[in-house]
Scaffold this motif. Structure first.
Motif, PDB file in Angstrom:
ATOM      1  N   GLU A  66       5.375 -13.597  -5.401  1.00 37.73           N
ATOM      2  CA  GLU A  66       6.403 -12.815  -4.484  1.00 37.73           C
ATOM      3  C   GLU A  66       7.586 -12.273  -5.020  1.00 37.73           C
ATOM      4  O   GLU A  66       8.208 -13.169  -6.075  1.00 37.73           O
ATOM      5  CB  GLU A  66       6.623 -13.642  -3.319  1.00 37.73           C
ATOM      6  CG  GLU A  66       7.788 -14.323  -3.319  1.00 37.73           C
ATOM      7  CD  GLU A  66       7.471 -15.757  -3.955  1.00 37.73           C
ATOM      8  OE1 GLU A  66       8.541 -16.463  -4.522  1.00 37.73           O
ATOM      9  OE2 GLU A  66       6.318 -16.077  -4.469  1.00 37.73           O
TER      10      GLU A  66
ATOM     11  N   THR B 271      14.931 -12.919  -2.967  1.00 38.22           N
ATOM     12  CA  THR B 271      14.304 -11.672  -3.570  1.00 38.22           C
ATOM     13  C   THR B 271      14.783 -11.433  -5.041  1.00 38.22           C
ATOM     14  O   THR B 271      15.912 -11.578  -5.205  1.00 38.22           O
ATOM     15  CB  THR B 271      14.585 -10.653  -2.504  1.00 38.22           C
ATOM     16  OG1 THR B 271      13.892  -9.392  -3.113  1.00 38.22           O
ATOM     17  CG2 THR B 271      16.160 -10.373  -2.401  1.00 38.22           C
TER      18      THR B 271
ATOM     19  N   ALA C  26       6.232 -11.548   0.343  1.00 39.38           N
ATOM     20  CA  ALA C  26       5.915 -10.464   0.286  1.00 39.38           C
ATOM     21  C   ALA C  26       5.939  -9.929  -1.383  1.00 39.38           C
ATOM     22  O   ALA C  26       6.793 -10.647  -1.872  1.00 39.38           O
ATOM     23  CB  ALA C  26       6.353  -9.119   1.170  1.00 39.38           C
ATOM     24  N   ARG C  27       5.145  -9.063  -1.703  1.00 36.69           N
ATOM     25  CA  ARG C  27       5.268  -8.374  -2.971  1.00 36.69           C
ATOM     26  C   ARG C  27       5.607  -6.954  -2.697  1.00 36.69           C
ATOM     27  O   ARG C  27       4.460  -6.271  -2.633  1.00 36.69           O
ATOM     28  CB  ARG C  27       4.147  -8.864  -3.896  1.00 36.69           C
ATOM     29  CG  ARG C  27       4.219  -8.156  -5.389  1.00 36.69           C
ATOM     30  CD  ARG C  27       2.847  -8.670  -6.124  1.00 36.69           C
ATOM     31  NE  ARG C  27       1.650  -8.004  -5.552  1.00 36.69           N
ATOM     32  CZ  ARG C  27       0.460  -8.380  -5.971  1.00 36.69           C
ATOM     33  NH1 ARG C  27       0.290  -9.328  -6.758  1.00 36.69           N
ATOM     34  NH2 ARG C  27      -0.538  -7.595  -5.494  1.00 36.69           N
ATOM     35  N   ARG C  28       6.751  -6.280  -2.897  1.00 36.99           N
ATOM     36  CA  ARG C  28       6.975  -5.064  -2.577  1.00 36.99           C
ATOM     37  C   ARG C  28       7.223  -4.100  -3.738  1.00 36.99           C
ATOM     38  O   ARG C  28       6.627  -2.893  -3.689  1.00 36.99           O
ATOM     39  CB  ARG C  28       8.230  -4.910  -1.692  1.00 36.99           C
ATOM     40  CG  ARG C  28       8.130  -5.986  -0.531  1.00 36.99           C
ATOM     41  CD  ARG C  28       7.296  -5.259   0.563  1.00 36.99           C
ATOM     42  NE  ARG C  28       7.684  -3.993   1.060  1.00 36.99           N
ATOM     43  CZ  ARG C  28       6.791  -3.118   1.579  1.00 36.99           C
ATOM     44  NH1 ARG C  28       5.252  -3.460   1.587  1.00 36.99           N
ATOM     45  NH2 ARG C  28       7.227  -2.060   2.091  1.00 36.99           N
ATOM     46  N   LEU C  29       8.024  -4.609  -4.863  1.00 35.71           N
ATOM     47  CA  LEU C  29       8.294  -3.600  -5.729  1.00 35.71           C
ATOM     48  C   LEU C  29       7.958  -4.013  -7.235  1.00 35.71           C
ATOM     49  O   LEU C  29       7.916  -3.162  -7.887  1.00 35.71           O
ATOM     50  CB  LEU C  29      10.069  -3.413  -5.809  1.00 35.71           C
ATOM     51  CG  LEU C  29      10.467  -2.982  -4.460  1.00 35.71           C
ATOM     52  CD1 LEU C  29      12.083  -2.725  -4.558  1.00 35.71           C
ATOM     53  CD2 LEU C  29      10.092  -1.551  -4.325  1.00 35.71           C
TER      54      LEU C  29
END
Length: 367
Positions: free
Chosen positions: A217, A237, A208-211
């Motif tokens: 990723e 992460t 995922a790419r969250r921030l």
């Protein structure tokens, strides 16, 4: 014995660790040259570390042809590793190659095969293999002192703010760097599987790419089945606080458990026997008896241990602890993880067909 001539290709932030290591091992190593397209940056870093007067080149091929080094350290962006390492090996030069070995499974296999063909040593920048206690723990796990291994867990929470990625255009790209798994977690994968004396045969993964505003990723997770029958889980992460970095490796066994790693730059060690009693002091004493107090200094700069290992490998014609095969195997496993994330399905390892990080381009744009 005589000194080996060392040349460094790439003078970014990781090159500082190489310079410190060469300085520490000055009785066996001599820095003869560095190369970087930014010669002013190279000059600055050399001056800061006391290597004034060292030859600086803007072209690594010219440097190698001019100074004929025995060892080349390759510290450039990962997407350039294959081309430069191939040139060095074909020139008959031993290399220290930062992780990951390359950005594709086939290119890593090519470098491994080339190291065998040329007979030159390749040592990978898999720093965790060179931490104190690690080799002793591996031997005891392999000897069955902890009984059957059930599973292992990797937690790599290596926070980097957006400024880290903005500091260089190649950071966080699928072409040259990859994301939190490829860059920050690949040598953690290498260590866990090495400690467990196993190879991954199947993997299921999600990313995922969250921030972070990057191509790749900033969060990734994977579950692996190993050829031993044990399982392994990975969490990697960079989307955590950059002042609270940690990398922990935990192995759970029939007769105890081992957790070893770093938290906020400090060593973390938790070893228990079948009765739940701490074995920390037992292993610290074993390390002192085997390597002396100086062996603990490698925790401050593992690259010193890597260079010392490479010197020993050349002197005695043996394989380095983190050899070329470890570079290929870890990349193949990581590419399997990316392929699983892309396809949304289980992937068998080793890969039967090439997979490269560039095949992940546009992955998040489709979500």
């Amino acid at each position: 014995m005589g000194k080996y001539k060392v040349a460094i290709i790439g003078c970014g932030r990781v090159a500082v660790k190489h310079l410190k290591a060469v300085s520490k091992l000055k009785d066996r190593l001599e820095l003869v040259a560095v190369s970087d397209i930014n010669t002013e940056a190279a000059q600055k870093i050399l001056a800061e570390k006391g290597f004034v007067g060292t030859k600086i080149f803007s072209d690594y091929e010219e440097m190698i042809n001019t100074v004929s080094p025995d060892i080349c350290a390759i510290t450039v962006p990962s997407g350039l590793h294959h081309k430069i390492a191939t040139f060095c090996l074909n020139k008959g030069i031993n290399i220290l190659l930062e992780k990951p070995m390359t950005m594709s499974s086939s290119e890593s296999k090519e470098l491994y095969d080339l190291s065998v063909k040329t007979g030159k040593k390749v040592v990978m920048g898999h720093i965790y293999r060179y931490f104190p206690l690690v080799k002793i723990v591996k031997e005891d796990l392999a000897n069955g002192d902890f009984g059957k291994i059930t599973h292992g867990i990797i937690n790599v929470r290596w926070g980097h703010g957006q400024d880290y990625y903005d500091s260089a255009a190649w950071r966080g790209t699928w072409k040259s760097d990859g994301g939190a798994l490829m860059n920050q977690s690949i040598h953690a994968i290498d260590l866990l599987l090495w400690l467990m004396s196993a190879k991954a045969t199947e993997v299921n993964a999600m990313i995922a790419r969250r921030l972070r505003n990057i191509e790749a990723e900033d969060v990734g997770m994977a579950v692996m089945k190993l050829d031993s029958g044990a399982l392994a889980m990975l969490e990697g992460t960079t989307a955590t606080l950059d002042n609270n970095k940690e990398a922990m490796f935990s192995i759970f066994c029939e007769k105890g458990s081992v957790s070893i790693g770093l938290k906020k730059g400090m060593p973390s060690l938790h070893i228990y026997n079948a009765k739940g009693r701490s074995q920390n002091m037992k292993y610290i004493i074993k390390q002192i008896k085997k390597g002396g107090f100086k062996s603990f200094s490698y925790a401050l700069n593992p690259h010193t241990g890597i260079y010392a290992d490479l010197v020993n490998a050349i002197d005695n014609n043996v394989s380095p602890i983190a050899d070329a095969y470890s570079g290929y195997s870890s990349v193949d496993t990581l590419m399997g993880i990316y392929k699983s994330a892309k396809t949304g399905s289980k992937v068998s390892l080793p890969l039967s067909e090439d997979f490269k990080s560039l095949e992940m381009e546009g992955f998040f744009d489709q979500k």
